[in-house]
Design a protein around this motif. Structure first.
Motif, short mmCIF file in Angstrom:
data_model
loop_
_atom_site.label_atom_id
_atom_site.label_comp_id
_atom_site.label_asym_id
_atom_site.label_seq_id
_atom_site.Cartn_x
_atom_site.Cartn_y
_atom_site.Cartn_z
N LYS A 107 -65.18 43.55 18.60
CA LYS A 107 -65.26 44.77 19.38
C LYS A 107 -64.27 44.74 20.53
O LYS A 107 -63.68 45.76 20.87
N SER A 108 -64.11 43.61 21.14
CA SER A 108 -63.20 43.53 22.28
C SER A 108 -61.75 43.77 21.85
O SER A 108 -60.96 44.33 22.60
N ARG A 109 -61.39 43.33 20.64
CA ARG A 109 -60.03 43.58 20.15
C ARG A 109 -59.82 45.07 19.86
O ARG A 109 -58.75 45.60 20.12
N TYR A 143 -61.27 47.50 21.40
CA TYR A 143 -61.08 48.13 22.71
C TYR A 143 -59.70 47.82 23.28
O TYR A 143 -59.08 48.67 23.92
N LEU A 144 -59.22 46.59 23.07
CA LEU A 144 -57.89 46.22 23.54
C LEU A 144 -56.83 47.05 22.83
O LEU A 144 -55.91 47.58 23.47
N TYR A 145 -56.96 47.20 21.50
CA TYR A 145 -55.99 48.02 20.75
C TYR A 145 -56.06 49.49 21.17
O TYR A 145 -55.04 50.15 21.31
#
Length: 164
Positions: free
Chosen positions: A2-4, A6-8
């Motif tokens: 999930k954090s990736r 959001y990062l993308y």
């Protein structure tokens, strides 16, 4: 994971924001140049309009409508538009069959008739006449009487010669 995502998403949003900022800046600078060009055109048009207004005022200088001293001669006649009245009376001389009686020439192609009329003041009129091929000008004197009749007097005339 999930954090990736959001990062993308954050990077993607940042790229879109960067793109919008750069294209907006280019559009704004392009618009500034266009605004300056339009302001220059407005100034040119303003100068042209002022020159045209001065030219019109100059052309109206010799005109009964703009000559208060000459119009004062007709105050007692209660005419709304003395120039129009005099022009109409002068054009009535065209209604006669044959050449206009004020024109001292015989028509060569057809009958000479009055075309354009310029009432200069309370005494003089300049008139253009033509038979369709040949043309000339008249300087007329006139007198508008108290009974609203008008007497026209030929002062001078000319007929233009055709040069081939």
């Amino acid at each position: 994971m999930k954090s990736r995502i959001y990062l993308y998403l954050f990077i993607f949003a940042a790229l879109i924001a960067l793109y919008l900022a750069v294209s907006g800046n280019k559009r704004a600078s392009g618009n500034e140049g266009r605004i300056q060009e339009l302001q220059s055109n407005v100034e040119d048009l303003r100068d042209s309009l002022q020159a045209s207004q001065l030219k019109v005022l100059d052309m109206q200088y010799f005109s009964l409508e703009n000559n208060d001293d000459a119009l004062a001669y007709y105050d007692h006649l209660n005419l709304d538009d003395p120039s129009r009245y005099i022009s109409d009376k002068l054009l009535e001389t065209n209604e006669r069959r044959g050449d206009n009686p004020l024109i001292p020439y015989e028509g060569m192609e057809s009958d000479f008739k009055l075309n354009k009329i310029k009432i200069l003041n309370h005494k003089w009129i300049v008139v253009d006449f033509s038979d369709g091929k040949y043309w000339g000008e008249l300087l007329l004197g006139y007198e508008l009487k108290d009974d609203l009749s008008v007497d026209f007097t030929l002062k001078d005339h000319l007929l233009y010669t055709r040069s081939n």
